[in-house]
Every structure is written in C-alpha cells, then in structure tokens.
Design a protein around this motif. Structure first.
Motif, short mmCIF file in Angstrom:
data_model
loop_
_atom_site.label_atom_id
_atom_site.label_comp_id
_atom_site.label_asym_id
_atom_site.label_seq_id
_atom_site.Cartn_x
_atom_site.Cartn_y
_atom_site.Cartn_z
N MET A 1 0.86 -1.19 0.00
CA MET A 1 0.00 0.00 0.00
C MET A 1 0.89 1.24 0.00
O MET A 1 1.70 1.42 0.90
CB MET A 1 -0.89 0.01 1.25
N ALA A 2 0.75 2.07 -1.02
CA ALA A 2 1.56 3.28 -1.11
C ALA A 2 1.04 4.34 -0.13
O ALA A 2 -0.15 4.39 0.18
CB ALA A 2 1.52 3.82 -2.53
N VAL A 3 1.95 5.18 0.33
CA VAL A 3 1.59 6.27 1.23
C VAL A 3 1.18 7.49 0.40
O VAL A 3 1.91 7.91 -0.51
CB VAL A 3 2.77 6.64 2.15
N THR A 4 0.02 8.04 0.70
CA THR A 4 -0.46 9.24 0.01
C THR A 4 -0.66 10.33 1.04
O THR A 4 -1.56 10.23 1.89
CB THR A 4 -1.79 8.96 -0.73
N ARG A 5 0.14 11.36 1.00
CA ARG A 5 0.07 12.43 1.99
C ARG A 5 -1.19 13.29 1.80
O ARG A 5 -1.65 13.51 0.68
CB ARG A 5 1.31 13.32 1.91
N CYS A 6 -1.74 13.74 2.92
CA CYS A 6 -2.95 14.56 2.90
C CYS A 6 -2.58 16.03 2.76
O CYS A 6 -1.88 16.59 3.61
CB CYS A 6 -3.75 14.36 4.19
N THR A 7 -3.07 16.66 1.71
CA THR A 7 -2.78 18.08 1.48
C THR A 7 -4.05 18.91 1.37
O THR A 7 -3.99 20.10 1.05
CB THR A 7 -1.94 18.25 0.20
N LYS A 8 -5.19 18.29 1.62
CA LYS A 8 -6.48 19.00 1.57
C LYS A 8 -7.31 18.61 2.78
O LYS A 8 -7.13 17.54 3.36
CB LYS A 8 -7.24 18.67 0.28
N GLY A 197 8.55 9.94 14.50
CA GLY A 197 7.34 9.15 14.75
C GLY A 197 6.49 8.99 13.51
O GLY A 197 5.91 7.93 13.27
N SER A 198 6.43 10.04 12.70
CA SER A 198 5.66 9.96 11.46
C SER A 198 6.31 9.02 10.46
O SER A 198 5.63 8.31 9.71
CB SER A 198 5.52 11.36 10.84
N ILE A 199 7.64 9.01 10.43
CA ILE A 199 8.35 8.07 9.56
C ILE A 199 8.04 6.64 9.97
O ILE A 199 7.76 5.76 9.14
CB ILE A 199 9.87 8.33 9.61
N ASP A 200 8.10 6.38 11.29
CA ASP A 200 7.84 5.03 11.78
C ASP A 200 6.39 4.63 11.53
O ASP A 200 6.13 3.49 11.15
CB ASP A 200 8.14 4.97 13.28
N MET A 201 5.46 5.54 11.74
CA MET A 201 4.05 5.24 11.48
C MET A 201 3.83 4.85 10.03
O MET A 201 3.11 3.89 9.73
CB MET A 201 3.19 6.46 11.83
N SER A 202 4.43 5.61 9.13
CA SER A 202 4.28 5.30 7.70
C SER A 202 4.83 3.91 7.40
O SER A 202 4.22 3.13 6.65
CB SER A 202 5.01 6.35 6.86
N TYR A 203 5.96 3.60 8.00
CA TYR A 203 6.61 2.30 7.78
C TYR A 203 5.76 1.14 8.29
O TYR A 203 5.48 0.18 7.54
CB TYR A 203 7.98 2.31 8.47
N ARG A 258 1.57 13.06 13.41
CA ARG A 258 2.04 11.68 13.47
C ARG A 258 0.88 10.70 13.30
O ARG A 258 0.97 9.74 12.52
CB ARG A 258 2.73 11.42 14.82
N THR A 259 -0.22 10.92 14.02
CA THR A 259 -1.39 10.03 13.92
C THR A 259 -1.94 10.00 12.51
O THR A 259 -2.41 8.97 12.02
CB THR A 259 -2.46 10.49 14.92
N LEU A 260 -1.86 11.14 11.83
CA LEU A 260 -2.33 11.24 10.45
C LEU A 260 -1.61 10.26 9.53
O LEU A 260 -2.19 9.76 8.56
CB LEU A 260 -2.14 12.67 9.94
N ALA A 261 -0.35 9.97 9.83
CA ALA A 261 0.46 9.12 8.95
C ALA A 261 -0.13 7.73 8.76
O ALA A 261 0.04 7.11 7.71
CB ALA A 261 1.89 9.02 9.49
N ALA A 262 -0.81 7.20 9.78
CA ALA A 262 -1.45 5.89 9.62
C ALA A 262 -2.53 5.95 8.55
O ALA A 262 -2.66 5.03 7.73
CB ALA A 262 -2.04 5.43 10.95
N CYS A 263 -3.32 7.01 8.57
CA CYS A 263 -4.37 7.18 7.55
C CYS A 263 -3.76 7.30 6.16
O CYS A 263 -4.29 6.76 5.18
CB CYS A 263 -5.21 8.42 7.86
N GLU A 264 -2.65 7.99 6.07
CA GLU A 264 -2.00 8.19 4.77
C GLU A 264 -1.42 6.88 4.22
O GLU A 264 -1.23 6.74 3.02
CB GLU A 264 -0.90 9.24 4.91
#
Length: 467
Positions: A1-8, A197-203, A258-264
C-alpha cells in the motif's frame, strides 16, 4: 500500500464536523456501521492479573466473562450497538494466548447478533513492545526478544483469527518523547514524535494495511499514547505543576501530524480512543474517530471530558480492569454509562439538535485549560489546515501544527478567553520563539537535532527510521 500524503481538508468548514457523522462511514462486524449517522459505544477492558498465565484461563476471562457480560448488559438495557476493544496484554504476543481470545470474541459476537439482533464488532489492539535500543525494524533488531519481528506477527495473529478492526498504539519516537516531556523540550518532541514518529508510522502501517487487506480486516488506526498522552497525564490538572499544560497542549497538536500518517498509509478508521488529537485528524481525513472523555474516569482524569465528544463516531471508556461493582461487573457498569451517553447523542441527531449538543459539550470545557482550548473543533480545524497546507513534508507540517496551536493559545490569552498562569504563559511564549527560529529546510533540521540530542537521547539510532 503506497503512502499518500494529505494536502487537503475533508471539510469545508469547522461547523461541518459533528459527532456520529464522518465523510467515509464504515460497515463491518455484525451489522455495525460507524460514522454513518449515529455514535457507537466502544467498551475497553483489561483482564485480571494472573489470567494471562494460561491460554484456557485467558480465553475464559476475555470471552466467557468480559465479552459475555458486556453483550448481556447491552441487550438487557436495550442498546442496539456496541464495539468491544481488546487491548492485548503483553503476554498475548504468543499465538497460543491471543488466537483463542480473538476467535472466541468473534464467535460470541456472532451469537448475540443472531439471537438478539445486537450489532457488534471487536477491535483488536496489539502491543508494540519494540525498544529503540534493540531496534524498531526487523532488519535492525538482532536481540533475543525480536520484538520488531513479533510486532508484525501479532498483526497476522489478530487479523487471521477474526479481528473486525485492527489497531495499535505504536512507540516510534518514544525515546525522544520521554526526554522531551521530562525536560520540557519542544524541539525534541517535534523531532521525535512529529518527524521520526511519522516516519515510523508510515513504515509500520504500510505493512499492517497489507496484512489487514489479506484477511479482510478493517485497518483502524494508531495514536501517540506514548508521547502526547504522557505529557497530558503528567501535566494533570489544577493541582499539578510538573509539566506545564501549555507544553502538553502543543505536544498534542504535533502528535496529530504523526497520527495522520497511519491514515496516509491506508488506515481507514476508526482511529484509537486515546488519541485526543482525533478531532484534528478527522478534520483532515473525514474518517471516523473514536474518542474518550468523561466516561473514562475509571482509567484517568482529563480536562476535556465533555468537549472531546464533540465530533466522535465511537465513544469509549478507555480501559477498566474486570472486577465486581455494586451495579454488576466493571465492564457492565462502565459499558452502561457509555451506552446512555451514546443514546443522548443519537437522540440529539434524531431531533436535529446534534450541533446544539455538540456546542454544549465543547463550551463546557473550552476554557478549562489550554489542551481543551486547542482541541475545540474550530481550533482543531485550524490546526488541521496548517498540517494539510504542509502535508507533503513531515517536518514542516508537524512544526506548523505546533506553532499554530501555540499561537491559538496566545490568542485566547490575549483576548482574555483563556486564563494562564505566569509559568504557562512563559512556556508557550518560549515555544513560539523556538519553533519560529527553526529552519524551513528539513535536512538542516535533522542535522541540527542529531547533533543537539546526541548525548541527551543516547537511545536514538537513525537506522530505526531508515535514516
């Protein structure tokens, strides 16, 4: 699953956010719908000490006692919906202990749905036992415990045995969070939680989402329990002065990035109840959020117990140890209080008074302290905007969240809406000064922090974060 950052932002304006409604409602378990126009109670619990020593005993505790007691009480009281949350005790990282619990809870939920029409599901929240000094990633972890390996094993165990929703309270960045909170160092918190933390969450969530998809489990979400919650608990209330509540409030804003990264990375919600940053994240993603507040007094006290219900989709008691009380077992009593609170919210929705009740929740705590102030839905939305505007850069968005939160607090103080002690004022002014002085260049920030905290955070290993 690719990570898609939230910008909106998911919502056009803050007033569009209200409890029981999300932009992306979910259906799972046995007849349960979340964020689809009503609030669902989520009962959280812990087994009695000693039951974890034997697989049969632990299964009996979780299934025949805890789960059955909750489901019986919900049928008895006439509550139509409930979600159970099993936060695994550390010993459940073994298949022989966790598998019977997960499958057993699935079976009893199906039984109550078929016999009584109760809509129900179970969230399985696995433990994150990874240690920074032993390695947060399997390729780094060479210790005898192999916690980084077991982390993903637990995800498999939970999903393949019938978890309806999968969650975790991950610890990425904790080595910095511990130092930051005890020393009042906002830069350390920004680097450790907001960035690392955001890097780890994404991973971890890329892999967790893949595991969930394989077993048709809902990938719920994560929270910064090990960082921002520690700051909130240590800041305490009006009798406490070890950690300033302005510091705690700003850490909460940073933790949202950081929490947002899981959603992304593909988590779809509902996120974790102990993530008080949920309103900020929901404003960006529109995904269902679980929250806890006044009905979690069995676990801890906070200063936004009403306010935090303002836009929840699940309403939780946090966690209570299983034991008898006058009104029944602990899970029945605290689960019952959740059921009635959710019934009030759902009645407000049916009477088209949900925004009135939302605002009463919010205003009852808005001025109780700086953390409540930044989490009020209008301010949560503003912080969400700051994150989304910098969404492609993990460092800049966490910095923007913290700086926006700090300035909201100052604005409240200047307008005489929010009272602060001299020390709280001094701390938030210092936070603004320090965050504004940071470079905009991510590489320079990482280089600075690596040198600055080399001796004070000796457990930091860049390889844990792929750096």
């Amino acid at each position: 699953m690719a990570v898609t950052r939230c910008t909106k932002m998911a919502y056009d304006k803050a007033d569009d956010m209200v409890f029981g409604f999300s932009q992306h409602p979910l259906s799972y378990g046995f007849g349960l719908k979340v964020g689809a126009g009503y609030v669902v109670p989520e009962v959280n619990y812990a087994p009695r000490p000693g039951t974890e020593k034997d697989p049969a005993k632990l299964r009996k505790e979780y299934v025949d006692y805890i789960s059955k007691d909750i489901l019986n009480r919900y049928v008895t009281a006439g509550f139509p919906n409930v979600q159970l949350e099993t936060e695994w005790v550390s010993q459940m990282n073994q298949e022989k202990l966790c598998a019977p619990v997960v499958s057993g809870q699935k079976e009893i939920c199906e039984k109550f749905h078929e016999e009584y029409g109760l809509n129900c599901a179970v969230r399985q929240t696995i433990p994150d036992q990874r240690e920074a000094d032993e390695g947060l990633r399997p390729e780094v972890d060479k210790s005898e415990h192999a916690y980084a390996h077991k982390f993903f094993e637990c995800a498999e165990f939970a999903c393949e045995n019938g978890a309806d929703v999968f969650s975790v309270e991950s610890v990425g960045g904790k080595e910095f969070a511990d130092y930051a909170v005890t020393n009042g160092d906002i830069i350390a918190f920004l680097f450790g939680v907001g960035y690392l933390g955001s890097i780890d969450m994404s991973y971890i969530w890329e892999e967790c989402v893949n595991i969930c998809k394989k077993h048709k489990t809902i990938p719920g979400g994560d929270t910064n329990c090990s960082g921002a919650n520690v700051a909130m608990f240590m800041a305490g209330g009006y009798l406490d002065n070890d950690v300033q509540r302005t510091f705690s409030a700003v850490t909460r804003c940073i933790s949202a990035a950081r929490t947002l990264a899981a959603c992304e990375a593909g988590a779809v919600g509902p996120d974790k109840d102990c993530g008080y940053e949920g309103p900020i994240v929901k404003s960006i993603t529109g995904k269902p959020t679980a929250q806890e507040g006044k009905n979690c007094q069995c676990a801890h006290c906070d200063l936004q117990g009403n306010l935090i219900a303002q836009c929840c989709d699940l309403w939780s008691n946090e966690s209570v140890e299983y034991h008898p009380e006058f009104g029944g077992t602990s899970v029945q009593c605290w689960g019952g209080s959740l059921g009635y609170e959710a019934a009030l919210m759902n009645t407000a929705i049916q009477l088209k008074q949900e925004k009135s009740l939302r605002d009463m929740y919010m205003y009852s705590d808005r001025f109780r302290g700086p953390e409540a102030y930044v989490l009020a839905y209008d301010h949560a939305f503003e912080i969400g905007q700051a994150i989304a505007a910098n969404g492609d850069n993990l460092y800049l968005r966490a910095k923007a969240a913290g700086l926006t939160g700090a300035k909201i607090i100052m604005r409240g103080y200047d307008s005489k809406e929010l009272a602060l002690t001299n020390k709280q004022l001094e701390v938030v002014q210092d936070i603004i000064k320090k965050l504004e002085a940071l470079p905009d260049d991510e590489a320079k920030f990482v280089e600075y922090c690596t040198k600055e905290f080399k001796d004070s955070v000796p457990l930091y290993n860049p390889k844990n974060y792929g750096l």
